[in-house]
Design an enzyme around this catalytic site. Structure first.
Site, PDB file in Angstrom:
ATOM      1  N   LYS A   1      -1.658 -33.648  20.788  1.00 55.74           N
ATOM      2  CA  LYS A   1      -0.446 -33.204  20.314  1.00 55.74           C
ATOM      3  C   LYS A   1      -0.381 -31.667  19.719  1.00 55.74           C
ATOM      4  CE  LYS A   1       1.900 -34.668  16.419  1.00 55.74           C
ATOM      5  NZ  LYS A   1       2.444 -33.545  15.478  1.00 55.74           N
ATOM      6  N   ASN A   2      -1.185 -31.670  18.659  1.00 55.83           N
ATOM      7  CA  ASN A   2      -1.405 -30.598  17.975  1.00 55.83           C
ATOM      8  C   ASN A   2      -2.110 -29.417  18.675  1.00 55.83           C
ATOM      9  OD1 ASN A   2       0.057 -31.979  15.787  1.00 55.83           O
ATOM     10  ND2 ASN A   2      -1.887 -32.062  14.574  1.00 55.83           N
TER      11      ASN A   2
ATOM     12  N   CYS B   1      10.570 -31.946   5.066  1.00 60.16           N
ATOM     13  CA  CYS B   1      10.436 -33.065   6.247  1.00 60.16           C
ATOM     14  C   CYS B   1       9.867 -34.238   5.555  1.00 60.16           C
ATOM     15  CB  CYS B   1       9.615 -32.595   7.203  1.00 60.16           C
ATOM     16  SG  CYS B   1       8.144 -32.869   7.293  1.00 60.16           S
TER      17      CYS B   1
ATOM     18  N   ARG C   1       6.267 -39.804  18.213  1.00 61.25           N
ATOM     19  CA  ARG C   1       6.176 -38.563  18.427  1.00 61.25           C
ATOM     20  C   ARG C   1       4.692 -38.051  18.652  1.00 61.25           C
ATOM     21  NH1 ARG C   1       9.252 -35.485  13.371  1.00 61.25           N
ATOM     22  NH2 ARG C   1       8.286 -33.888  14.637  1.00 61.25           N
TER      23      ARG C   1
ATOM     24  N   ASP D   1      -3.946 -36.578   8.512  1.00 63.67           N
ATOM     25  CA  ASP D   1      -3.286 -37.388   9.605  1.00 63.67           C
ATOM     26  C   ASP D   1      -3.840 -38.668   9.674  1.00 63.67           C
ATOM     27  OD1 ASP D   1      -1.927 -35.233   9.753  1.00 63.67           O
ATOM     28  OD2 ASP D   1      -2.158 -34.870  11.977  1.00 63.67           O
TER      29      ASP D   1
ATOM     30  N   ARG E   1       6.690 -28.732   2.843  1.00 67.84           N
ATOM     31  CA  ARG E   1       6.038 -28.030   4.026  1.00 67.84           C
ATOM     32  C   ARG E   1       6.687 -26.672   3.992  1.00 67.84           C
ATOM     33  NH1 ARG E   1       5.146 -31.925   9.305  1.00 67.84           N
ATOM     34  NH2 ARG E   1       3.302 -30.618   9.384  1.00 67.84           N
TER      35      ARG E   1
HETATM   36  C1  UD1 Z   1      -0.521 -29.372  11.080  1.00 67.25           C
HETATM   37  C2  UD1 Z   1      -0.554 -30.214  11.831  1.00 67.25           C
HETATM   38  C3  UD1 Z   1      -0.314 -31.811  11.122  1.00 67.25           C
HETATM   39  C4  UD1 Z   1      -1.356 -31.688  10.036  1.00 67.25           C
HETATM   40  C5  UD1 Z   1      -1.866 -30.400   9.223  1.00 67.25           C
HETATM   41  C6  UD1 Z   1      -2.858 -30.489   8.529  1.00 67.25           C
HETATM   42  C7  UD1 Z   1       0.482 -29.547  13.958  1.00 67.25           C
HETATM   43  C8  UD1 Z   1       1.750 -29.474  14.961  1.00 67.25           C
HETATM   44  N1  UD1 Z   1       0.668 -30.188  12.809  1.00 67.25           N
HETATM   45  O1  UD1 Z   1       0.426 -29.169  10.260  1.00 67.25           O
HETATM   46  O2  UD1 Z   1      -0.358 -32.938  11.956  1.00 67.25           O
HETATM   47  O3  UD1 Z   1      -1.227 -32.953   9.097  1.00 67.25           O
HETATM   48  O4  UD1 Z   1      -1.793 -29.479  10.269  1.00 67.25           O
HETATM   49  O5  UD1 Z   1      -4.003 -30.952   8.992  1.00 67.25           O
HETATM   50  O6  UD1 Z   1      -0.211 -29.049  14.018  1.00 67.25           O
HETATM   51  N2  UD1 Z   1       1.399 -24.812   3.373  1.00 67.25           N
HETATM   52  C9  UD1 Z   1       2.396 -24.097   2.541  1.00 67.25           C
HETATM   53  N3  UD1 Z   1       2.798 -22.724   2.847  1.00 67.25           N
HETATM   54  C10 UD1 Z   1       2.696 -22.611   4.417  1.00 67.25           C
HETATM   55  C11 UD1 Z   1       2.252 -23.377   5.202  1.00 67.25           C
HETATM   56  C12 UD1 Z   1       1.759 -24.439   4.804  1.00 67.25           C
HETATM   57  O7  UD1 Z   1       2.205 -24.001   1.136  1.00 67.25           O
HETATM   58  O8  UD1 Z   1       3.252 -21.464   4.639  1.00 67.25           O
HETATM   59  C13 UD1 Z   1       0.755 -25.951   2.962  1.00 67.25           C
HETATM   60  C14 UD1 Z   1       1.513 -27.399   3.265  1.00 67.25           C
HETATM   61  O9  UD1 Z   1       2.673 -27.419   2.669  1.00 67.25           O
HETATM   62  C15 UD1 Z   1       0.579 -28.222   3.362  1.00 67.25           C
HETATM   63  C16 UD1 Z   1      -0.737 -27.478   3.717  1.00 67.25           C
HETATM   64  O10 UD1 Z   1      -0.432 -26.052   3.485  1.00 67.25           O
HETATM   65  O11 UD1 Z   1       0.501 -28.861   1.872  1.00 67.25           O
HETATM   66  C17 UD1 Z   1      -1.180 -27.457   4.893  1.00 67.25           C
HETATM   67  O12 UD1 Z   1      -0.581 -27.387   5.769  1.00 67.25           O
HETATM   68  P1  UD1 Z   1      -0.555 -26.588   7.280  1.00 67.25           P
HETATM   69  O13 UD1 Z   1      -2.091 -26.694   7.428  1.00 67.25           O
HETATM   70  O14 UD1 Z   1       0.293 -25.593   7.721  1.00 67.25           O
HETATM   71  O15 UD1 Z   1       0.138 -27.785   8.217  1.00 67.25           O
HETATM   72  P2  UD1 Z   1       0.784 -27.706   9.623  1.00 67.25           P
HETATM   73  O16 UD1 Z   1       0.256 -26.672  10.353  1.00 67.25           O
HETATM   74  O17 UD1 Z   1       2.479 -27.792   9.341  1.00 67.25           O
END
Ligand code: UD1
Length: 418
Positions: free
Chosen positions: A22-23, A116, A398, A306, A121
C-alpha cells in the site's frame, strides 16, 4: 457497516501470496501524473486507499482502468490541480500528490488534511521543504494554496526522516531546475522503489535507501511500466497470525530483506524463521511465546510503527513482561483498550506500554479504531476462546486485501458480516 467475526482456536497452516505494498503504490500513482503519458502498474493491491487514490487521479483528469491487479494510468489529459476536501478527508496520505501537482502545474490547491486516528500528523515538513524549492504557500478556508514560477533545486534538511515529506520532495524536485539534496531523508524500501520508478521515467535520482538523496532536475519524463514491491507490513501481520496460533505459514512473494526488524522479534519470541529471498517460512512454538523485552518503533531500518500493534497482541499472551515504546505516532495505542477488553493486561503511560502476558485471551465485541490497530484485534481474536466480533472492518480494508479470504484459506475461522 461491516465487521469481522472470528472464532478463535484454529491453528493457521498454509501458504499466502503477499499483496503489493500500500505504501508503495500510493506515491507511485501520484508520480504518474508527472509524465503525461501511459503507465502500467503491476501488482497493485485491491484496497480502499488505492481506490481513493484512483479517484484523486480521475479527479485531476487522468484516465485509470483496472484489470485485476494491473492499473493503467494515462495522465496525458491531466488538467486539474485541486484535490477537493471530500477526497482529502477520506485519505490523509493524498498529501503525497502535492509535490507532483506543483511540479506539473506550478500551482496546487489541496484541502488541509485534518488530524487522523493515529495522531496529529502535521505536514509542516512537507510545506517547509516545498518552500525551500521556491513554492509560495498560503492557507485559507481550510485549503493550502501553492504557487511557484520555477521550482529550483536546493539543499533540504529534514528535521525528522518523514516518509511522506521525503517522497513529496522527490516528486517536486525531479523536474526542478538544478540539483536538490535531501539530508536526513527517510530510508524505507518504498522510497527506494519510488526512486526506481522515477528513474525509469527518466528522472536522475540517487542515494535512496541512505539518508542523503540527490535529485538532478530533468526536463521531461515518460510513461513507464512498473511492479509494486511486496507489502512488508501485511507480510508481518500474517506472520503474527501464524505465531499467535502456534501455526506454520509459508509467505510467498515477499522481500525477506525488508523484514529483518520484524523477523528478529519473532525469533526472540521463540518462532523458527527460515527466510529465502522471496519466501519466508515461520514455524511457531506449540506452547507459549516468549516475552520480548523491548520493542522500540523507529524509522526504517528500525522496528516499524505499523507492526507495533499486531506484535502487542502476540506479547499479550506471551510468557512474561514486554515493553513497547512508540516513537513515531503519539496516538498509536488505541488498540490497547480493546485488547484489555479481551483480557490482556496492558498499562500505558504516554508513549510506553507495558504488557504482562496472560494465559489466554477471551472473546469480546471490539472496535477497530485505525488500520493497524484493527489488524491487531484480528490477530488477538485468532487465539481467543469463543467468537470475537471486530467492528469497523473498513479500517482494516484500507491496508489488507481480502484478509478474511487469505486467513480462511489457512484454516482460520473468520467471516465478514455486514
Ligand atoms: C508513512 C506511512 C505510514 C507509516 C509512517 C511511518 C504511507 C502512506 N504511510 O506515513 O503507514 O506509519 O510512514 O513509517 O506511506 N511528521 C511531522 N511533520 C511532517 C510530517 C511528519 O511532524 O510534516 C511526523 C509525524 O507526525 C510522525 C513522524 O513525523 O510523528 C513520521 O511521519 P511520516 O514518516 O511522515 O509518516 P507518513 O508519511 O505520514
Amino acid at each position: 457497516m461491516s465487521s469481522f467475526v472470528v472464532k478463535g482456536g484454529n491453528r493457521l497452516e498454509g501458504e499466502i501470496d503477499v499483496q503489493g505494498a500500500k505504501n508503495d503504490v500510493l506515491p507511485i500513482l501520484a508520480a504518474t501524473i508527472l509524465n503525461g503519458g501511459k503507465n502500467v502498474i503491476h501488482n497493485c493491491p485491491d484496497l480502499r486507499d488505492v481506490n481513493i487514490t484512483i479517484e484523486v487521479l480521475k479527479n485531476l483528469g487522468c484516465s485509470v482502468t483496472k484489470q485485476g491487479r494491473i492499473l493503467f494510468v494515462d495522465s496525458s489529459d491531466i488538467n486539474g490541480y485541486t484535490i477537493p476536501d471530500t477526497l482529502m478527508r477520506q485519505m490523509r496520505s493524498s498529501i503525497i500528490f502535492l509535490g507532483a501537482i506543483i511540479s506539473k502545474f506550478k500551482k496546487a490547491v489541496v484541502s488541509m488534511p485534518g488530524g487522523c486516528e493515529i495522531g496529529n500528523r502535521p505536514i509542516d515538513l512537507h510545506l517547509k521543504a516545498l518552500k525551500q524549492l521556491g513554492v509560495k504557500i498560503s492557507e485559507s478556508h481550510g485549503y493550502i494554496n501553492c504557487e511557484v514560477d520555477k521550482l529550483e533545486g536546493g539543499n533540504i534538511h529534514l528535521d525528522f526522516p518523514s516518509v511522506g515529506a521525503t517522497e513529496n520532495i522527490m516528486l517536486a524536485a525531479c523536474m526542478a531546475e538544478g540539483i536538490t539534496t535531501v539530508t536526513n531523508a527517510a530510508r524505507e524500501p518504498e522510497i527506494v522503489d519510488l526512486e526506481c520508478f522515477l528513474n525509469r521515467m527518466g528522472a536522475k535520482i540517487s542515494g535512496s535507501g541512505s539518508d542523503v538523496i540527490k535529485i538532478e532536475g530533468v526536463k521531461r519524463l515518460y510513461g513507464v511500466e512498473h511492479t509494486i514491491i511486496p507489502d512488508r507490513i501485511a507480510a508481518a501481520t500474517y506472520l503474527s497470525c501464524a505465531a499467535i496460533t502456534g501455526g506454520q505459514l509459508i509467505l510467498r512473494h515477499v522481500n525477506s530483506g525488508h523484514m529483518d526488524a520484524m523477523t528478529a522479534v519473532l525469533k526472540e519470541m521463540g518462532c523458527k524463521i527460515y527466510d529465502e529471498r522471496n519466501r519466508i517460512i515461520i514455524s511457531s512454538p506449540k506452547g507459549k511465546l516468549k516475552n520480548v523485552k523491548r520493542i522500540v518503533t523507529m524509522p526504517y531500518p528500525g522496528f516499524p510503527t505499523d507492526i507495533q500493534s499486531p506484535f502487542m497482541s502476540l506479547s499479550s499472551i506471551s510468557d512474561g513482561t514486554s515493553v513497547f515504546v512508540e516513537n513515531i505516532f503519539e496516538n498509536r495505542f488505541q488498540h490497547v483498550e480493546e485488547l484489555v477488553r479481551m483480557g490482556a493486561d496492558i498499562k500505558v503511560d504516554g508513549r510506553i506500554a507495558v504488557v504482562q502476558g496472560v494465559n489466554k485471551l477471551s472473546s469480546a465485541r471490539v472496535v477497530a479504531k485505525d488500520l493497524r490497530g484493527g489488524a491487531a484485534l484480528i490477530v488477538a481474536a485468532l487465539s481467543a476462546e469463543g467468537v470475537t466480533t471486530v467492528e469497523n472492518a473498513k479500517y482494516i480494508d484500507r491496508g489488507y486485501e481480502c484478509i478474511e479470504r487469505y486467513l480462511s484459506m489457512c484454516g482460520v475461522n473468520i467471516k465478514r458480516e455486514e
